[in-house]
Design a protein around this motif. Structure first.
Motif, short mmCIF file in Angstrom:
data_model
loop_
_atom_site.label_atom_id
_atom_site.label_comp_id
_atom_site.label_asym_id
_atom_site.label_seq_id
_atom_site.Cartn_x
_atom_site.Cartn_y
_atom_site.Cartn_z
N ARG A 1 0.79 -1.27 -0.07
CA ARG A 1 0.09 0.25 0.03
C ARG A 1 0.88 1.29 0.11
O ARG A 1 0.55 2.46 -0.62
CB ARG A 1 -0.84 0.05 1.29
N LEU A 2 1.96 1.16 0.66
CA LEU A 2 2.80 2.46 0.79
C LEU A 2 4.24 2.05 0.20
O LEU A 2 5.39 2.77 0.47
CB LEU A 2 3.12 2.73 2.34
N ALA A 3 4.12 1.41 -0.98
CA ALA A 3 5.36 1.10 -1.61
C ALA A 3 5.87 2.42 -2.39
O ALA A 3 7.10 2.38 -2.55
CB ALA A 3 5.12 0.25 -2.93
N ASN A 4 5.09 3.30 -2.62
CA ASN A 4 5.80 4.60 -3.26
C ASN A 4 5.99 5.64 -2.53
O ASN A 4 6.33 6.84 -2.73
CB ASN A 4 4.80 5.04 -4.42
N ALA A 5 5.74 5.53 -0.89
CA ALA A 5 6.05 6.29 0.04
C ALA A 5 7.47 6.77 0.26
O ALA A 5 8.19 5.82 -0.12
CB ALA A 5 5.51 5.87 1.22
N PRO A 6 8.10 8.00 0.54
CA PRO A 6 9.38 8.17 0.74
C PRO A 6 10.09 7.58 1.83
O PRO A 6 9.43 7.00 2.75
CB PRO A 6 9.37 9.97 1.11
N ARG A 7 11.17 6.78 1.59
CA ARG A 7 11.88 6.16 2.61
C ARG A 7 13.06 7.12 3.27
O ARG A 7 13.52 7.84 2.46
CB ARG A 7 12.67 5.07 2.03
N PRO A 8 13.46 6.72 4.54
CA PRO A 8 12.82 5.79 5.33
C PRO A 8 11.40 6.15 5.55
O PRO A 8 10.97 7.23 5.78
CB PRO A 8 13.75 5.75 6.41
N LEU A 9 10.69 5.07 5.94
CA LEU A 9 9.14 4.74 6.30
C LEU A 9 9.06 4.83 7.57
O LEU A 9 9.52 3.72 8.21
CB LEU A 9 8.42 4.23 5.56
N ARG A 10 8.47 5.64 8.45
CA ARG A 10 8.18 5.37 9.84
C ARG A 10 6.72 5.19 10.14
O ARG A 10 6.03 5.88 9.92
CB ARG A 10 8.67 6.63 10.63
N LEU A 11 6.32 4.21 10.71
CA LEU A 11 5.00 3.44 11.00
C LEU A 11 4.94 2.99 12.39
O LEU A 11 5.74 2.36 12.95
CB LEU A 11 4.83 2.46 10.01
#
Length: 376
Positions: free
Chosen positions: A96-106
């Motif tokens: 779902r969040l494959a295109n979100a900027p990295r690093p990704l904090r969840l």
């Protein structure tokens, strides 16, 4: 056993959350998630149940034996009830969040269910809260999540926190030249901290690794004195960097090192850790580095709310205000607006103060104002 008692009986490892414990646990969860948010971790909510082939894909196959399964009557496909939320969050990150900027904090918080408990953790259903840092390979990422775990726990009221840092991939890498039977015997010796047996099965190197266990300064010094192959030496160097960064961020927590510990880190692929609090049975959290999927590395942790509750004293129960029968809706709304917990009388009674005490109230509304109940 009475019929009512039979209906109240729950399976081993499951429990009802009753007042005031249920509210206490929810308040702790809220404080933890609030701390995660201050570090930039955005909340996600994975489902309680997923299709088995996605829930247990990849690294999650290591927890298949802990997972309850059931048939979906709609799709006729097998589903699993989550036994851990870490890899669910990893799935969200890589799909779902494959295109979100990295690093990704969840961040997340929710209940998990396991087929069986352990000796130290007999509970089979409990609430987790934690974070995942996706797409960050740096040692600073490992240090960030360890320091965040300590900070969130401190904010929730946990004292005397310690972190035990492990390298669960170190020993498997050093065992590659051993035959399977010798490798298994070596693992048993290491789990038992049996230096003599470890040396007999794998050589003096493994005895030295067992001796390099304890408070971080002495353990790191002992590790530094061991002649390790390049890949293991790189893990040792990374460990030293992470320890320095964590100590700089949280000098108040005790850090220990155990380079041969691997139990409970089945899907981890690098530096891992366990969180403890003095005087509290078992671990209150654990985490570490793993493969999130799609070629991404990740690190994070899960904290266990039932254990944290044993470390955080329950707050004093709030004051409760009894509203005698007949109090107007406007008056009731006005006192509730002042943050009073109000218990409304549902009918006239002869002894109003006695009724207030029976319902656990500390105050009673008289002439529009809260009045403390006497000992009466």
């Amino acid at each position: 056993m009475t019929d009512a008692g039979t209906k109240a009986l729950l399976p081993d490892g499951l429990r009802d959350g009753l007042p005031p414990d249920a509210a206490h646990e929810s308040a702790i969860a809220a404080r933890l998630v609030e701390a995660f948010g201050r570090f930039g971790y955005a909340r996600v909510e994975p489902p309680l149940v997923e299709f088995e082939d996605t829930l247990l894909a990849g690294a999650a196959a290591s927890i298949a034996n802990a997972t309850f399964r059931l048939m979906d009557p709609v799709s006729q496909r097998m589903m699993g009830v989550r036994a851990d939320m870490t890899l669910q969050v990893a799935r969200i990150a890589t799909t779902r969040l494959a295109n979100a900027p990295r690093p990704l904090r969840l961040a997340y918080a929710g209940h998990v269910l396991r087929v069986r408990g352990s000796q130290l953790r007999p509970e089979r259903e409990f609430r987790q809260a934690g974070v995942e840092l996706i797409g960050a390979a740096e040692a600073a990422a490992d240090a960030e999540v360890i320091a965040l775990a300590a900070t969130a726990l401190s904010d929730a009221g946990v004292a005397d926190i310690s972190a035990d840092i492990n390298l669960p991939t170190l020993v498997p890498g050093l065992c590659e030249g051993l035959d399977p039977a010798a490798r298994d015997r070596l693992r048993v010796a290491l789990d038992r901290k049996d230096t003599e047996a470890a040396a007999a099965e794998g050589g003096n190197l493994f005895a030295q690794l067992l001796d390099a266990t304890g408070p971080a300064p002495t353990a790191l010094a002992a590790l530094q004195a061991i002649d390790l192959p390049p890949e293991a030496a790189a893990e040792r160097a990374r460990l030293a960097v992470v320890v320095d960064l964590v100590q700089a961020a949280r000098p108040d927590i005790m850090i220990t090192v155990d380079p041969v510990e691997h139990r409970g880190f089945e899907y981890h692929s690098g530096l891992s850790f366990t969180i403890f609090a003095r005087g509290v049975r078992g671990e209150i959290g654990r985490g570490g580095r793993y493969r999130a999927g799609a070629g991404e590395t990740a690190t994070g942790f899960s904290l266990f709310l039932d254990s944290i509750m044993r470390a955080v004293p329950a707050t004093q129960p709030p004051s409760r205000l009894f509203l005698p029968f007949g109090v107007s809706a406007d008056t009731a709304a006005a006192v509730r607006a002042k943050d009073w917990i109000c218990i409304a009388g549902l009918g006239p009674v002869d002894d109003v103060q006695g009724e207030a005490r029976r319902l656990g109230c500390t105050h009673i509304l008289e002439n529009g104002e809260p009045v403390a109940l006497g000992d009466g």
